[in-house]
Each structure stands twice: as structure tokens, then as C-alpha cells.
Design a protein around this motif. Structure first.
Motif, PDB file in Angstrom:
ATOM      1  N   LEU A 326       0.785  -1.202  -0.283  1.00 26.64           N
ATOM      2  CA  LEU A 326      -0.003  -0.105   0.098  1.00 26.64           C
ATOM      3  C   LEU A 326       0.951   1.453   0.067  1.00 26.64           C
ATOM      4  CD1 LEU A 326      -2.410  -1.112   2.720  1.00 26.64           C
ATOM      5  CD2 LEU A 326      -2.738  -1.605   0.305  1.00 26.64           C
ATOM      6  N   HIS A 327       0.417   2.284  -0.695  1.00 28.54           N
ATOM      7  CA  HIS A 327       1.236   3.354  -1.010  1.00 28.54           C
ATOM      8  C   HIS A 327       0.266   4.880  -0.371  1.00 28.54           C
ATOM      9  CE1 HIS A 327       4.403   1.359  -3.205  1.00 28.54           C
ATOM     10  NE2 HIS A 327       3.622   0.711  -3.796  1.00 28.54           N
ATOM     11  N   HIS A 344     -13.065  12.637  -2.944  1.00 29.76           N
ATOM     12  CA  HIS A 344     -11.729  11.607  -2.625  1.00 29.76           C
ATOM     13  C   HIS A 344     -10.646  12.712  -2.454  1.00 29.76           C
ATOM     14  CE1 HIS A 344     -14.574   8.167  -3.504  1.00 29.76           C
ATOM     15  NE2 HIS A 344     -13.924   7.610  -2.542  1.00 29.76           N
ATOM     16  N   ASP A 345     -10.018  12.485  -1.382  1.00 25.40           N
ATOM     17  CA  ASP A 345      -8.580  13.312  -1.443  1.00 25.40           C
ATOM     18  C   ASP A 345      -7.422  12.234  -1.256  1.00 25.40           C
ATOM     19  OD1 ASP A 345      -7.087  15.691  -1.046  1.00 25.40           O
ATOM     20  OD2 ASP A 345      -7.037  15.556   0.887  1.00 25.40           O
ATOM     21  N   LYS A 346      -6.432  12.286  -2.331  1.00 27.96           N
ATOM     22  CA  LYS A 346      -5.552  11.509  -2.217  1.00 27.96           C
ATOM     23  C   LYS A 346      -4.363  11.782  -1.264  1.00 27.96           C
ATOM     24  CE  LYS A 346      -1.996   9.016  -5.281  1.00 27.96           C
ATOM     25  NZ  LYS A 346      -1.473   8.938  -6.468  1.00 27.96           N
ATOM     26  N   ARG A 347      -4.149  10.940  -0.323  1.00 32.57           N
ATOM     27  CA  ARG A 347      -3.184  11.138   0.795  1.00 32.57           C
ATOM     28  C   ARG A 347      -2.105  10.006   1.032  1.00 32.57           C
ATOM     29  NH1 ARG A 347      -3.123  16.495   2.107  1.00 32.57           N
ATOM     30  NH2 ARG A 347      -2.001  16.023   3.995  1.00 32.57           N
ATOM     31  N   GLY A 348      -1.260  10.370   1.743  1.00 35.82           N
ATOM     32  CA  GLY A 348      -0.391   9.074   2.318  1.00 35.82           C
ATOM     33  C   GLY A 348      -1.012   8.205   3.355  1.00 35.82           C
ATOM     34  N   LEU A 349      -0.398   7.032   3.645  1.00 29.26           N
ATOM     35  CA  LEU A 349      -0.870   6.160   4.419  1.00 29.26           C
ATOM     36  C   LEU A 349      -1.269   6.811   5.839  1.00 29.26           C
ATOM     37  CD1 LEU A 349       0.950   2.948   3.454  1.00 29.26           C
ATOM     38  CD2 LEU A 349      -1.312   3.670   2.927  1.00 29.26           C
ATOM     39  N   LYS A 350      -2.121   6.366   6.574  1.00 27.30           N
ATOM     40  CA  LYS A 350      -2.429   7.212   7.716  1.00 27.30           C
ATOM     41  C   LYS A 350      -1.146   6.772   9.042  1.00 27.30           C
ATOM     42  CE  LYS A 350      -6.028   6.988  11.483  1.00 27.30           C
ATOM     43  NZ  LYS A 350      -7.357   6.631  11.753  1.00 27.30           N
ATOM     44  N   SER A 351      -0.823   7.658   9.584  1.00 27.12           N
ATOM     45  CA  SER A 351       0.226   7.667  10.570  1.00 27.12           C
ATOM     46  C   SER A 351       1.653   7.403  10.262  1.00 27.12           C
ATOM     47  CB  SER A 351      -0.234   6.429  11.745  1.00 27.12           C
ATOM     48  OG  SER A 351      -1.477   7.087  12.268  1.00 27.12           O
ATOM     49  N   ARG A 352       1.992   7.772   8.545  1.00 27.54           N
ATOM     50  CA  ARG A 352       3.211   7.324   8.088  1.00 27.54           C
ATOM     51  C   ARG A 352       3.651   8.556   7.226  1.00 27.54           C
ATOM     52  NH1 ARG A 352       4.641   1.150   7.147  1.00 27.54           N
ATOM     53  NH2 ARG A 352       3.352   0.174   8.552  1.00 27.54           N
ATOM     54  N   GLU A 353       4.959   8.470   7.127  1.00 24.46           N
ATOM     55  CA  GLU A 353       5.387   9.737   6.189  1.00 24.46           C
ATOM     56  C   GLU A 353       4.807   9.454   4.713  1.00 24.46           C
ATOM     57  OE1 GLU A 353       7.693  11.989   7.225  1.00 24.46           O
ATOM     58  OE2 GLU A 353       7.498  11.536   9.389  1.00 24.46           O
ATOM     59  N   ALA A 354       4.824  10.638   4.193  1.00 24.48           N
ATOM     60  CA  ALA A 354       4.237  10.571   2.814  1.00 24.48           C
ATOM     61  C   ALA A 354       4.683   9.726   1.725  1.00 24.48           C
ATOM     62  CB  ALA A 354       4.200  12.009   2.413  1.00 24.48           C
ATOM     63  N   LYS A 355       6.067   9.429   2.149  1.00 21.73           N
ATOM     64  CA  LYS A 355       6.518   8.211   1.032  1.00 21.73           C
ATOM     65  C   LYS A 355       6.634   6.957   1.485  1.00 21.73           C
ATOM     66  CE  LYS A 355       9.215  12.179  -1.398  1.00 21.73           C
ATOM     67  NZ  LYS A 355      10.579  12.514  -1.880  1.00 21.73           N
ATOM     68  N   ASP A 356       6.269   6.624   2.600  1.00 26.21           N
ATOM     69  CA  ASP A 356       6.326   5.409   3.236  1.00 26.21           C
ATOM     70  C   ASP A 356       5.123   4.466   2.546  1.00 26.21           C
ATOM     71  OD1 ASP A 356       8.205   6.121   4.629  1.00 26.21           O
ATOM     72  OD2 ASP A 356       7.243   5.920   6.588  1.00 26.21           O
ATOM     73  N   ARG A 358       3.491   0.056   2.889  1.00 30.54           N
ATOM     74  CA  ARG A 358       3.168  -0.928   4.024  1.00 30.54           C
ATOM     75  C   ARG A 358       2.783  -2.221   3.221  1.00 30.54           C
ATOM     76  NH1 ARG A 358      -1.804   0.842   6.283  1.00 30.54           N
ATOM     77  NH2 ARG A 358      -3.034  -1.133   6.045  1.00 30.54           N
ATOM     78  N   PRO A 359       3.763  -3.064   3.161  1.00 29.62           N
ATOM     79  CA  PRO A 359       3.282  -4.584   2.551  1.00 29.62           C
ATOM     80  C   PRO A 359       2.475  -5.375   3.459  1.00 29.62           C
ATOM     81  CG  PRO A 359       5.702  -4.218   3.636  1.00 29.62           C
ATOM     82  CD  PRO A 359       5.123  -2.944   3.785  1.00 29.62           C
ATOM     83  N   VAL A 360       1.736  -5.853   3.149  1.00 34.44           N
ATOM     84  CA  VAL A 360       0.595  -6.762   3.791  1.00 34.44           C
ATOM     85  C   VAL A 360       0.573  -8.184   3.156  1.00 34.44           C
ATOM     86  CG1 VAL A 360      -1.764  -6.894   4.745  1.00 34.44           C
ATOM     87  CG2 VAL A 360      -0.812  -4.674   4.289  1.00 34.44           C
ATOM     88  N   PRO A 361       1.079  -9.166   3.760  1.00 32.11           N
ATOM     89  CA  PRO A 361       0.994 -10.485   3.381  1.00 32.11           C
ATOM     90  C   PRO A 361      -0.745 -10.803   2.967  1.00 32.11           C
ATOM     91  CG  PRO A 361       2.621 -10.505   4.904  1.00 32.11           C
ATOM     92  CD  PRO A 361       1.846  -9.103   5.052  1.00 32.11           C
ATOM     93  N   ILE A 362      -1.011 -11.533   2.106  1.00 32.83           N
ATOM     94  CA  ILE A 362      -2.332 -12.170   1.752  1.00 32.83           C
ATOM     95  C   ILE A 362      -2.607 -13.458   1.690  1.00 32.83           C
ATOM     96  CG2 ILE A 362      -3.109  -9.727   1.036  1.00 32.83           C
ATOM     97  CD1 ILE A 362      -3.093 -10.924  -1.830  1.00 32.83           C
ATOM     98  N   PRO A 363      -3.503 -14.109   2.199  1.00 30.55           N
ATOM     99  CA  PRO A 363      -3.464 -15.583   1.998  1.00 30.55           C
ATOM    100  C   PRO A 363      -4.124 -16.083   0.636  1.00 30.55           C
ATOM    101  CG  PRO A 363      -5.297 -14.631   3.160  1.00 30.55           C
ATOM    102  CD  PRO A 363      -4.556 -13.498   3.056  1.00 30.55           C
ATOM    103  N   PRO A 364      -3.805 -17.274   0.432  1.00 30.81           N
ATOM    104  CA  PRO A 364      -4.112 -18.052  -0.895  1.00 30.81           C
ATOM    105  C   PRO A 364      -5.695 -17.653  -1.382  1.00 30.81           C
ATOM    106  CG  PRO A 364      -2.703 -19.546   0.181  1.00 30.81           C
ATOM    107  CD  PRO A 364      -3.134 -18.509   1.126  1.00 30.81           C
ATOM    108  N   PRO A 365      -6.705 -17.527  -0.618  1.00 23.09           N
ATOM    109  CA  PRO A 365      -7.872 -17.459  -0.895  1.00 23.09           C
ATOM    110  C   PRO A 365      -8.273 -15.848  -1.343  1.00 23.09           C
ATOM    111  CG  PRO A 365      -8.115 -18.501   1.329  1.00 23.09           C
ATOM    112  CD  PRO A 365      -6.607 -18.106   0.880  1.00 23.09           C
TER     113      PRO A 365
END
Length: 483
Positions: A326-327, A344-356, A358-365
Motif C-alpha cells: 500500500l502506498h 476523494h482526497d489522495k493522501r499518504g498512508l495514515k500515521s506514516r510519512e508521505a513516501k512510506d 506498507r506491505p501486507v501478506p495475503i492468504p491464498p483465498p
């Protein structure tokens, strides 16, 4: 350029009768030669030019709004330095700090403060500040039988504090309330009056109908007021923070997740299946949002994060686990609060620096569902996975309506009337709770969902179950005490 009518010199209000004029011409902000203060404001009083340079265009615009509002109030300006009479009066009072400080109406101050905060604040933050200050404003005006309804005042205030509206005439429906705010607003220093301050505290903690506001709403309003008061101290409108002297109203915490909203595996499967049946089959209204809700249930995405998810953010192998990186986020606000004029207002991720990110592993389903979604629907021109029927951004009203219809299809009447899965966001809560109950460390859960471990502990402490026996065995093994 704004023009003022010439009515001669000012002759009253305790000011020097010479050197004041109502012949005022105010120019737009222009570029200056200075590298450190590159923005210039010029205005003419009685034929004499006054000017001032500023470090940012926002500060220059704020000062221009101050002068324009003084002109609109009918104030005369001093010819030699271009100051409006209210500022001259404040500067020429006695040397005592209380008497010498500047006086400014609460309404004018709020407009100035919003203009100062606007360039660096997110749309949701702007709206939140306006909501908090609007609540306070109901206590910061003169109140009598001719006062407009409080809801009219609130709406007029929210319109007026948008900097783009500073020099516009208010809409017809706001004219009376706007006029009242302009003429009947108390000075900022009225916050030092204990009676006014108590009314302010009431407005922070209660809704217009007299019922208590949610705990988070009250806290958010108080934060907005507190930062505004700190700015008033910088402006020398207040000597100290009057909020420090009053006891906070105790409000119950409302941010802990209610376990009753969490869905089990069977209910989740039924709800996602029901989403696909919403709308006519040929228009695919619900079908195109099945994977949208699935990323909340399987990967704990916020709706605002799912809205902007792109194909390039997804690693979707044919077998095994994948990853969503996620960017940015697309929070929904009123059009008047965004820079783009869109909801809709495009912003950085919540509680993170603008350029950070967040990788999220996702299960096979979920991997399989996203691959199927891409095969059937493709992407928008900018690579977004999820679109509405016109291939635009998925609006909150769209996915809320689909979710409501899906609950009606999937759940029996007794559960439809309950809080179970009442909001799309409850799918994120369910996912986080599932991870915690599976034994995933809190720090890892926090990393995946974009919160701090402290927030995870506080918000989900009532949703963790079934681990007491396992924890007891671990403690017993560690002790290894001879019996």
C-alpha cells in the motif's frame, strides 16, 4: 482589486481625527523580489501606498483577508501606515499587557486560523477543525431572541471558514446567519470569561439536540480548539490557555471494538457471496465489489486504502501467499475541503510519512479472488482494481448501499437488526481479531494494519479469547517448578 468608498477622515472612537480615511484600495497578492519573503501585499489608503512582504502565500492571503474584512465592517484606515482602526486602537491602549493586547472577533480569528492551517492539512483534518470550531462558535456569539437557529449558524460558519469563500458573498440560505456571525461574534478574549468557557465546554461535549456526543467526537473537538487557542496566544489575543483551568468532562471511550460486530467464517462467506447478487447481473454492481470487501476481511485494509489499490501494488502468484503493498489512501470528505474539488482526497498512508509504504501478506483465498477479479473486470486507466459502474472511484455511498443490501440477503431477520457486520469497516475489525486470536504477535499485527501496538491493545482487548489455557502452559513450562 477591492475598492472602498471615500467618506473622509475618521472623527471619533478616541482616535486621532487626522490621518484616517475610508478611501481604501486593496490589491491581490503578488511576487516580491525578496528570496526569504517572496510574497507582497499592497494597498492604498487615502492615496498613500502601504505594503508588506511575507514568507508564504498563505500568510499573505490571511493578512489580505483581515484587511478586506475590516473594509467590509466599514472601518477607517490610518493613512500613514495603512492599519485599520481596530488595530490602531489596540496598539494605542495602556501599557498593561491585558489592556494592550489586540482584540479580534472570534469569527474573524477562525477564518484567519483556517487560512493558516489549510495549505498543510489533509481534507479530513480541515473538516474536523471546522467542526470543532463551529461547535465552539455557538457559545462565542451574542445570544438573544433574534439569533438564527444554531444549525444555520453552524452551516454558515463551515461555509465561511473555507479560504476560497473569503471574498464571496454567502449563499442566500446562509445570509442571515453569516451576518449574525459577522456582527455578533464575541472577541477571542471572551474565552477567559468562566461563564463563556463553561458554555464552550458544553458545546464540545454535546450535540445540537442536547444528547452527549461520542467520546472521540468530544476529544477531537477539544483538540481542534486547543490548537486554535495556542495560535491565539501566538497572536497575542490571549495571554494563556484558558482550557488549562477547567476540568475535562468525562466521556466514555468509544474506540474499543464491540465483539458483537465481528462475523464468523460462515457469516463472512455468506456476506461476500451475497454481495455478488446485489444489483442486476448484467450491470455487475455487486460482483465488481466482492474482492473490494474481501481485502478488508482477509488483509485488514481500510475502505479508503482499498479504493485506491492498483494492480501494480499486488503480487498475486498462482499458488501460495501474495502481497499487497500500500502506498496511499483516498479518504472521503466534502468537496469544499479538498484541494481537487473532488470527494476523494489522495493522501499518504495514515500515521506514516508521505513516501512510506506498507506491505501486507495475503492468504491464498484472497490471492485467488483478486486474480479472478482482474480477469473479469480488468483495471481502470490508472491501474486501480476497483471501480464503480462508470469506471470511476468507488464512493462511500456506493459500497455502503451494496453492503446494506448484502446483509439483507445473507443474514436472518434477527441478525439484520443487530450490529453484526453493520459497517464495511467491521470486516477490518474481524480480520485483526482473527490474527490476534491465531497468536500473531501484536507488534506484527500493528505493522500489517498500520497502527501502533498500543492502539491494537486498547481497541481489541475485549476481542481476544481462547488463549488462556495456552498461555498458562507456556508459563508453567518456563517456571518448571518441582512439585
Amino acid at each position: 482589486m477591492t475598492n472602498g468608498a471615500d467618506s473622509g477622515s475618521k472623527q471619533n472612537n478616541g482616535l486621532d481625527p487626522e490621518g484616517f480615511s475610508l478611501d481604501v484600495r486593496l490589491w491581490n497578492v503578488t511576487k516580491a523580489q525578496s528570496k526569504t519573503r517572496p510574497y507582497q501585499l499592497r494597498w492604498i489608503v487615502g492615496g498613500k501606498v502601504s505594503s508588506k512582504t511575507f514568507a508564504t502565500v498563505a500568510l499573505a492571503g490571511s493578512r489580505r483577508s483581515e484587511l478586506w474584512l475590516a473594509m467590509k465592517r466599514g472601518e477607517a484606515f490610518r493613512v500613514k501606515d495603512g492599519l485599520p482602526e481596530s488595530e490602531v486602537r489596540a496598539a494605542t491602549q495602556a501599557a498593561d499587557p491585558v489592556d494592550a493586547r489586540e482584540e479580534l472577533s472570534w469569527f474573524t480569528f477562525c477564518r484567519e486560523y483556517m487560512a493558516m492551517r489549510w495549505p498543510t492539512a489533509a481534507a479530513k483534518t480541515r473538516e474536523s477543525i471546522a467542526d470543532g470550531l463551529a461547535a465552539v462558535t455557538l457559545a462565542m456569539v451574542e445570544q438573544d431572541k433574534q439569533m438564527p437557529e444554531v444549525e444555520e449558524l453552524r452551516l454558515a460558519f463551515r461555509w465561511a471558514v473555507v479560504p476560497a469563500n473569503a471574498e464571496l458573498d454567502p449563499p442566500v440560505e446562509f445570509e442571515d446567519a453569516h451576518r449574525w456571525l459577522s456582527k455578533k461574534s464575541l472577541f477571542v478574549s471572551a474565552l477567559e470569561d468562566p461563564k463563556i468557557l463553561r458554555d464552550v465546554q458544553y458545546r464540545l461535549s454535546f450535540k445540537l439536540d442536547g444528547t452527549p456526543a461520542a467520546g472521540e467526537t468530544s476529544r477531537r473537538r477539544r483538540r481542534a480548539l486547543n490548537t486554535a487557542v495556542e495560535y491565539a496566544i501566538e497572536r497575542k489575543l490571549l495571554l494563556e490557555n484558558p482550557l488549562a483551568g477547567i476540568k475535562k468532562v468525562k466521556v466514555s471511550s468509544s474506540d474499543r471494538v464491540d465483539p458483537r460486530v465481528l462475523v464468523n467464517k460462515t457469516q463472512a462467506a455468506q456476506l461476500l457471496a451475497a454481495v455478488s447478487y446485489v444489483g442486476t447481473w448484467d450491470r455487475k454492481k455487486g460482483r465488481r465489489l466482492v474482492a473490494f470487501f474481501a481485502v478488508m476481511y482477509f488483509a485488514a485494509l481500510r475502505p479508503s486504502e482499498a479504493v485506491g489499490l492498483r494492480k501494480s501494488d499486488c503480487r498475486l502468484p498462482e499458488k501460495g501467499w501474495g502481497t499487497l503493498t500500500l502506498h496511499d489512501t483516498h479518504p472521503v470528505s466534502g468537496k469544499q475541503w479538498t484541494d481537487s474539488g473532488e470527494r476523494h482526497d489522495k493522501r499518504g498512508l495514515k500515521s506514516r510519512e508521505a513516501k512510506d509504504d506498507r506491505p501486507v501478506p495475503i492468504p491464498p483465498p484472497l490471492v485467488a479472488m483478486l486474480r479472478a477479479h482482474l480477469k473479469e473486470f480488468g483495471t481502470a486507466k490508472d491501474g486501480r482494481l476497483f471501480t464503480n459502474e462508470r469506471l470511476g472511484l468507488v464512493g462511500s455511498s456506493t459500497y455502503w448501499r451494496v453492503w446494506k443490501d448484502a446483509r439483507d440477503y445473507a443474514l436472518p431477520p434477527d441478525l439484520q437488526a443487530s450490529v453484526l457486520g453493520g459497517r464495511p469497516y467491521d470486516l477490518r475489525h474481524t480480520c485483526i481479531t482473527t490474527w490476534l486470536n491465531a497468536g500473531v504477535p501484536v507488534a506484527e499485527v500493528a505493522r500489517r494494519v498500520g497502527n501502533s501496538p498500543e492502539v491494537i491493545h486498547r481497541v481489541y482487548e475485549g476481542c481476544i479469547y481462547g488463549q488462556e489455557e495456552a498461555m498458562n502452559k507456556k508459563i508453567e513450562q518456563e517456571l518448571d517448578w518441582p512439585l
